[in-house]
Design a protein around this motif. Structure first.
Motif, mmCIF file in Angstrom:
data_model
loop_
_atom_site.group_PDB
_atom_site.id
_atom_site.type_symbol
_atom_site.label_atom_id
_atom_site.label_comp_id
_atom_site.label_asym_id
_atom_site.label_seq_id
_atom_site.Cartn_x
_atom_site.Cartn_y
_atom_site.Cartn_z
ATOM 1 N N MET A 359 -18.043 -3.254 7.899
ATOM 2 C CA MET A 359 -16.826 -3.866 8.429
ATOM 3 C C MET A 359 -17.095 -5.336 8.763
ATOM 4 N N ALA A 360 -16.224 -6.185 8.279
ATOM 5 C CA ALA A 360 -16.388 -7.624 8.515
ATOM 6 C C ALA A 360 -16.342 -7.926 10.004
ATOM 7 N N PRO A 361 -17.159 -8.902 10.449
ATOM 8 C CA PRO A 361 -17.139 -9.233 11.883
ATOM 9 C C PRO A 361 -15.799 -9.847 12.284
ATOM 10 N N ALA A 362 -15.428 -9.568 13.476
ATOM 11 C CA ALA A 362 -14.149 -10.092 13.975
ATOM 12 C C ALA A 362 -14.282 -11.586 14.267
ATOM 13 N N PRO A 363 -13.275 -12.385 13.871
ATOM 14 C CA PRO A 363 -13.290 -13.818 14.222
ATOM 15 C C PRO A 363 -13.156 -13.988 15.732
ATOM 16 N N GLU A 364 -13.495 -15.211 16.163
ATOM 17 C CA GLU A 364 -13.457 -15.467 17.615
ATOM 18 C C GLU A 364 -12.045 -15.286 18.179
ATOM 19 N N GLN A 365 -11.058 -15.780 17.459
ATOM 20 C CA GLN A 365 -9.666 -15.641 17.926
ATOM 21 C C GLN A 365 -8.935 -14.726 16.952
ATOM 22 N N GLU A 366 -8.621 -13.495 17.374
ATOM 23 C CA GLU A 366 -7.983 -12.514 16.489
ATOM 24 C C GLU A 366 -6.894 -11.780 17.258
ATOM 25 N N THR A 367 -5.738 -11.751 16.642
ATOM 26 C CA THR A 367 -4.638 -11.034 17.277
ATOM 27 C C THR A 367 -4.787 -9.539 17.015
ATOM 28 N N GLU A 368 -4.051 -8.742 17.738
ATOM 29 C CA GLU A 368 -4.100 -7.294 17.552
ATOM 30 C C GLU A 368 -3.632 -6.914 16.153
ATOM 31 N N GLU A 369 -2.633 -7.648 15.658
ATOM 32 C CA GLU A 369 -2.130 -7.356 14.312
ATOM 33 C C GLU A 369 -3.198 -7.633 13.267
ATOM 34 N N GLU A 370 -3.952 -8.744 13.415
ATOM 35 C CA GLU A 370 -5.031 -9.066 12.471
ATOM 36 C C GLU A 370 -6.161 -8.040 12.568
ATOM 37 N N ALA A 371 -6.490 -7.595 13.791
ATOM 38 C CA ALA A 371 -7.541 -6.596 13.973
ATOM 39 C C ALA A 371 -7.143 -5.276 13.317
ATOM 40 N N ARG A 374 -7.494 -5.743 9.566
ATOM 41 C CA ARG A 374 -8.902 -5.737 9.157
ATOM 42 C C ARG A 374 -9.471 -4.307 9.191
ATOM 43 N N GLN A 375 -9.086 -3.540 10.208
ATOM 44 C CA GLN A 375 -9.533 -2.153 10.304
ATOM 45 C C GLN A 375 -8.984 -1.320 9.145
ATOM 46 N N ALA A 376 -7.703 -1.540 8.786
ATOM 47 C CA ALA A 376 -7.093 -0.796 7.681
ATOM 48 C C ALA A 376 -7.790 -1.119 6.368
ATOM 49 N N GLU A 377 -8.103 -2.446 6.145
ATOM 50 C CA GLU A 377 -8.813 -2.836 4.920
ATOM 51 C C GLU A 377 -10.193 -2.184 4.857
ATOM 52 N N HIS A 378 -10.890 -2.106 6.005
ATOM 53 C CA HIS A 378 -12.208 -1.481 6.040
ATOM 54 C C HIS A 378 -12.117 0.012 5.721
ATOM 55 N N GLU A 379 -11.124 0.680 6.296
ATOM 56 C CA GLU A 379 -10.971 2.104 6.045
ATOM 57 C C GLU A 379 -10.622 2.368 4.583
ATOM 58 N N GLN A 380 -9.827 1.441 3.968
ATOM 59 C CA GLN A 380 -9.500 1.605 2.562
ATOM 60 C C GLN A 380 -10.755 1.467 1.699
ATOM 61 N N ARG A 381 -11.608 0.452 2.022
ATOM 62 C CA ARG A 381 -12.851 0.271 1.251
ATOM 63 C C ARG A 381 -13.772 1.485 1.439
ATOM 64 N N MET A 382 -13.826 2.037 2.660
ATOM 65 C CA MET A 382 -14.666 3.215 2.904
ATOM 66 C C MET A 382 -14.140 4.420 2.109
ATOM 67 N N ALA A 383 -12.807 4.544 2.027
ATOM 68 C CA ALA A 383 -12.235 5.654 1.262
ATOM 69 C C ALA A 383 -12.565 5.509 -0.218
ATOM 70 N N GLU A 384 -12.463 4.273 -0.719
ATOM 71 C CA GLU A 384 -12.819 4.031 -2.122
ATOM 72 C C GLU A 384 -14.295 4.307 -2.358
ATOM 73 N N TYR A 385 -15.135 3.929 -1.399
ATOM 74 C CA TYR A 385 -16.577 4.170 -1.520
ATOM 75 C C TYR A 385 -16.873 5.669 -1.546
ATOM 76 N N GLN A 386 -16.230 6.414 -0.626
ATOM 77 C CA GLN A 386 -16.440 7.862 -0.582
ATOM 78 C C GLN A 386 -15.967 8.518 -1.878
ATOM 79 N N ALA A 387 -14.808 8.042 -2.394
ATOM 80 C CA ALA A 387 -14.299 8.611 -3.641
ATOM 81 C C ALA A 387 -15.264 8.352 -4.789
#
Length: 559
Positions: A359-371, A374-387
């Motif tokens: 999971m990419a590190p969080a930037p210093e200033q990140e809104t809840e929507e951006e977080a 970023r979490q959704a993109e990470h979970e998608q990459r993990m799902a693709e990796y598992q598949a």
């Protein structure tokens, strides 16, 4: 009585049988045959009797006496001997032991009756009967058979080889061993008796426990005080090597006692070394597992000796003791991290080549929507990796299944080929001529020259000797014995079996096939069936001989 000499004709109603006669089984059909012979030629060999109770007790010759009764003889020739009870019993035992048709169980009972008399032991029986000590011990062990097995043996439902193997076991294991003498296949209405070698293999695998591999001290008398030390225990094969001459090593025959000592040893080791990790090498139900014990998938056994003082190669290296399964009681060294990069290079290399997404590190200033994005993109990459990992695993499994199918098909093909070659071998033997022709003799000699001297003798001897566990002859002695007793017209068949047994296996590529050459020389071709069409000729290409097994080239002989 006609006279008072040692040999006399005695009225048949003056005889009575001895209740100590080892022979208790009489074949009625054979008695009828003997009776007919006595009617035609008389009794050639007199029976042996001794005076007792104003009559004559039969010491040796009860079978001849019974046949004489059937033949309605008025008198029989007899040799009168003054014998004590002990001498009569000894005479009966020795006389019957020379007869080939005396049942082994009855012979054992005769041996035991003599041992019950003062002054008799196994050494005395060896001297008086001419039998070996191992033969006498094997016979005496038959008296330890449980009633069910003893009755089956006396009825000849099992052979002496089966009975000897079972009799050496503790009685609590004999019923299981007897059940494993039989097998019922799908086409059988009743179970059929398996050869004794199958029973021997089952006993070796299920009942014998090699004391050399015991995890405890075999001289320790405190593990199970009532049993004492293993080295002095009579319930082991090493206690009587004459009876267990065919058993390799010192084998424990008392599995419950052995397991009790293993358990006591484990408890003692854990109490002395609390840091030991407990592991189980065999599967059992979770409720039966030892609390805290690691299962096979939770550790990796290391190929290093257990040494508490050694520096561990990784932080997960521990000393362990097996509390259940194969080699229970043995201590070893294990790594408790199945993904350890030190002890599992395959996992480390796989992670290095195809690492899971991080999971990419969080930037210093990140809104809840951006977080959240970023979490959704990470979970998608993990799902693709598992598949992708699952797809690779399915490909590996499919490849494994394909290779397994190929292996099974190849094994089936080789089994079919082996059966065909065995059938060819039997056809060659069935067509063995009384004398070899010149071409047949050349085939025979060529196979003989290329025979492996270390392979054939034991297999050929086993064919003629069978599964006799008491046979002490070497293969060479057994074959020499067979040669001396074969009829003349069977010698060529014996010679063919001798030289072709070593050539029945499937030859390697480019090796010369001596069995095929022998088939061409000895087996007549099958008659061709008359058909309307003329069959096409079949071209058979003979394998080229290798340099090692090549047939010798023809040499020109000078005139």
């Amino acid at each position: 009585m006609q006279d008072s000499s040692e040999f006399q004709y005695i009225a048949i109603d003056q005889f009575f049988e001895s209740d100590t006669n080892p022979r208790q089984t009489f074949d009625q059909a054979k008695l009828e045959e003997l009776a007919e012979s006595i009617r035609q030629h008389g009794l050639i060999q007199p029976i042996v009797v001794r005076p007792k109770d104003n009559r004559f007790q039969i010491v040796a010759g009860a079978r001849r006496y019974r046949a004489g009764v059937i033949a309605e003889k008025f008198s029989l020739p007899a040799r009168i001997k003054e014998l004590t009870d002990a001498q009569a019993l000894e005479w009966q035992l020795i006389e019957n032991s020379q007869r080939v048709d005396v049942h082994p169980y009855e012979e054992a009972q005769g041996f035991q009756r003599l041992l019950d008399l003062p002054g008799y032991d196994v050494t005395a029986l060896v001297e008086k009967s001419g039998k070996s000590a191992s033969h006498i011990y094997a016979r005496l062990s038959l008296l330890q058979l449980i009633p069910t097995v003893a009755e089956a043996f006396k009825q000849e439902r099992i052979t002496a080889s089966h009975a000897n193997l079972i009799a050496r076991l503790p009685q609590e294991h004999q019923a299981d061993a007897f059940d494993n003498c039989w097998r019922k296949d799908w086409q059988d209405k009743e179970p059929h008796l398996l050869p004794a070698k199958h029973l021997s293999a089952w006993i070796q695998a299920n009942l014998y426990l090699n004391l050399a591999e015991a995890p405890f001290d075999r001289e320790d008398t405190t593990l199970k005080p009532e049993a004492g030390a293993c080295v002095t225990c009579p319930r082991r094969s090493g206690f009587n090597i004459s009876l267990f001459a065919d058993v390799q090593g010192d084998q424990c025959l008392d599995a419950p006692c052995f397991q009790a000592k293993v358990t006591a040893h484990i408890d003692r080791e854990i109490a002395a070394r609390p840091e030991l990790v407990t592991i189980e090498t065999g599967y059992r139900a979770p409720k039966e597992q030892r609390p805290g014990a690691l299962q096979k998938h939770q550790y990796r056994e290391l190929d290093i000796a257990d040494n508490p003082d050694a520096e561990p190669p990784c932080s997960h290296t521990k000393s362990a003791i097996i509390v259940f399964g194969k080699h229970a009681g043995r201590t070893l060294t294990v790594c408790t991290d199945t993904d350890c990069p030190v002890h599992n290079p395959h996992v480390a290399a796989q992670h290095a080549a195809d690492p899971p997404p991080v999971m990419a590190p969080a930037p210093e200033q990140e809104t809840e929507e951006e977080a959240a994005q970023r979490q959704a993109e990470h979970e998608q990459r993990m799902a693709e990796y598992q598949a992708e990992q699952e797809r690779k695993e399915e490909e590996r499994k499919a490849e494994f299944d394909r290779q397994q199918e190929q292996y099974e098909a190849e094994q089936a093909r080789r089994t079919e080929m082996h059966n065909a070659r065995q059938a060819t071998f039997e056809r060659i033997l069935a067509n063995a001529p009384v004398m070899f022709t010149a071409p047949q003799l050349r085939v025979f000699l060529r196979a003989l020259v290329n025979l492996d001297p270390y392979d054939f003798a034991e297999d050929v001897a086993a064919f003629y000797v069978g599964d006799d566990e008491n046979n002490q002859q070497t293969p060479e002695e057994a074959l020499s014995f067979t040669i001396d007793r074969l009829p003349d017209d069977k010698l060529t068949g014996f010679a063919l079996r001798l030289v072709l047994t070593g050539h029945t296996d499937i030859p390697r590529e480019n090796d010369f096939d001596y069995l095929a050459q022998a088939e061409a020389a000895f087996v007549p071709p099958l008659p061709k069936k008359a058909t309307g069409k003329k069959p096409k000729p079949t071209v058979i290409k003979e394998a080229k001989p290798s340099a090692r097994n090549a047939a010798p080239p023809k040499k020109k002989i000078a005139a």
